[in-house]
Scaffold this motif. Structure first.
Motif, PDB file in Angstrom:
ATOM      1  N   SER A 139       0.813  -1.215   0.000  1.00 57.76           N
ATOM      2  CA  SER A 139       0.000   0.000   0.000  1.00 57.76           C
ATOM      3  C   SER A 139       0.845   1.264   0.000  1.00 57.76           C
ATOM      4  O   SER A 139       0.441   2.292  -0.543  1.00 57.76           O
ATOM      5  N   THR A 141       3.575   1.720  -1.661  1.00 61.33           N
ATOM      6  CA  THR A 141       3.903   1.962  -3.067  1.00 61.33           C
ATOM      7  C   THR A 141       2.676   2.429  -3.834  1.00 61.33           C
ATOM      8  O   THR A 141       2.758   3.327  -4.678  1.00 61.33           O
ATOM      9  N   LEU A 142       1.525   1.841  -3.544  1.00 58.60           N
ATOM     10  CA  LEU A 142       0.283   2.259  -4.202  1.00 58.60           C
ATOM     11  C   LEU A 142      -0.030   3.718  -3.911  1.00 58.60           C
ATOM     12  O   LEU A 142      -0.583   4.420  -4.762  1.00 58.60           O
ATOM     13  N   GLU A 143       0.315   4.179  -2.722  1.00 56.32           N
ATOM     14  CA  GLU A 143       0.068   5.573  -2.379  1.00 56.32           C
ATOM     15  C   GLU A 143       0.895   6.505  -3.258  1.00 56.32           C
ATOM     16  O   GLU A 143       0.403   7.536  -3.730  1.00 56.32           O
ATOM     17  N   TYR A 146      -0.657   6.436  -6.660  1.00 61.43           N
ATOM     18  CA  TYR A 146      -1.870   7.258  -6.689  1.00 61.43           C
ATOM     19  C   TYR A 146      -1.522   8.740  -6.805  1.00 61.43           C
ATOM     20  O   TYR A 146      -2.098   9.466  -7.620  1.00 61.43           O
ATOM     21  N   VAL A 165      -2.117  -7.567  -3.128  1.00 61.73           N
ATOM     22  CA  VAL A 165      -1.931  -6.241  -2.539  1.00 61.73           C
ATOM     23  C   VAL A 165      -1.854  -6.379  -1.020  1.00 61.73           C
ATOM     24  O   VAL A 165      -2.750  -6.948  -0.396  1.00 61.73           O
ATOM     25  N   TRP A 172      -7.828   2.041   1.181  1.00 59.23           N
ATOM     26  CA  TRP A 172      -7.700   1.287  -0.051  1.00 59.23           C
ATOM     27  C   TRP A 172      -8.149   2.089  -1.270  1.00 59.23           C
ATOM     28  O   TRP A 172      -8.165   1.563  -2.382  1.00 59.23           O
ATOM     29  N   LEU A 175      -6.496   1.799  -4.637  1.00 57.21           N
ATOM     30  CA  LEU A 175      -6.512   0.530  -5.355  1.00 57.21           C
ATOM     31  C   LEU A 175      -7.226   0.601  -6.709  1.00 57.21           C
ATOM     32  O   LEU A 175      -6.693   0.086  -7.705  1.00 57.21           O
ATOM     33  N   PHE A 178      -5.133   1.812  -9.681  1.00 55.01           N
ATOM     34  CA  PHE A 178      -4.150   0.859 -10.192  1.00 55.01           C
ATOM     35  C   PHE A 178      -4.832  -0.295 -10.928  1.00 55.01           C
ATOM     36  O   PHE A 178      -4.362  -0.714 -11.996  1.00 55.01           O
TER      37      PHE A 178
END
Length: 280
Positions: A139, A141-143, A146, A165, A172, A175, A178
């Motif tokens: 998460s 990295t997802l941030e 985003y 994930v 989330w 998410l 991505f």
């Protein structure tokens, strides 16, 4: 070869060592402190697997660049919140990856859209890993992804078929952004230590793209019926056109018999007429 808490004398130290290993196939580097070097170069014509791990000391600030030039590389694991830049050169063989990086960004050092070198580096890194078929992503990295997506379009992860994930206390909402860049994703596994409420944040506003390839979803964290959990399940069921199976489980604190939460889950509209919700 495993290099554990190894201190390199200069920028050429690792590169020189690798040149003496012409058939090296697996390399692991674990760091626990900041080396007095600017670039860590991994150049190998034979390398198949590379792992780079560093402890997550938020007080440590590094300008280190990790440059990877391994055209036969098939597996990549990066777990380092301190490295400022990861550069992937010609990652044409990558199949699997485990990615937990933030490019030295933090709550104090946030992503700056006006920092063009950083934006370019992140863009090139995402393009480099976009060829992967099977990925674990965190998460944190997802941030970053985003934040990057708010100023640039994400590259398409056309080969990505399996995605896991890992969430650690993050919302989330990043998410969907991505997932919608993964047009051929078939399997999604969502893991989480905890869901964390942040004020009134809800699912990202605006129209959502359908998840046209997703077939199997598994949410491994036991659900308690919290608002963000229900929104996640709703998003997946209401936007997946060919979903076959969504597997989840209820927390021990929630009784399955005559459970209000269970009834709410089963009552969520499903875009795919053949989808099944399995509650363990």
């Amino acid at each position: 070869m495993d290099l554990i808490i190894t201190k390199f004398a200069d920028d050429m130290g690792l590169e020189t060592l690798i040149t003496k290993c012409p058939v090296l196939e697996s390399l692991t580097i674990e760091r626990s402190f900041c080396d007095e070097i600017e670039v860590l170069r991994v150049r190998s014509e034979s390398l198949l697997r590379f792992t780079h791990v560093a402890d997550s000391d938020e007080g440590v600030v590094e300008d280190l660049v990790v440059s990877i030039d391994a055209p036969k590389l098939e597996y990549l694991r990066l777990s380092d919140h301190r490295v400022a830049s990861f550069i992937l050169n010609k990652p044409g063989k990558l199949v699997k990856a485990d990615i937990d990086v933030v490019f030295n960004l933090s709550s104090e050092n946030k992503f700056n859209p006006d920092d063009l070198p950083k934006r370019t580096m992140i863009r090139n890194f995402l393009v480099g890993i976009s060829i992967i078929k099977d990925m674990i992503i965190y998460s944190s990295t997802l941030e970053v992804i985003y934040d990057f997506s708010r100023c640039e379009r994400l590259p398409l992860f056309r080969n990505l078929s399996v995605l896991c994930v890992e969430f650690y206390g993050y919302m989330w909402e990043m998410l969907p952004i991505f997932l919608e860049s993964c047009p051929n994703l078939k399997t999604l596994v969502v893991k989480s230590a905890s869901y964390q409420e942040k004020g009134e944040n809800i699912i990202l506003p605006g129209p959502r793209r359908f998840l046209s390839s997703l077939e199997y979803v598994k949410i491994e964290r036991p659900l308690k019926g919290e608002a963000m959990e229900m929104k996640l399940v709703s998003y997946l069921l209401e936007n997946s056109t060919i979903l076959k199976k969504l597997t989840l489980c209820l927390d021990d604190s929630v009784k399955k018999e005559d459970s209000v939460i269970l009834k709410e889950l089963l009552a969520i509209p499903r875009l795919s007429t053949s989808s099944k919700v399995v509650v363990l």
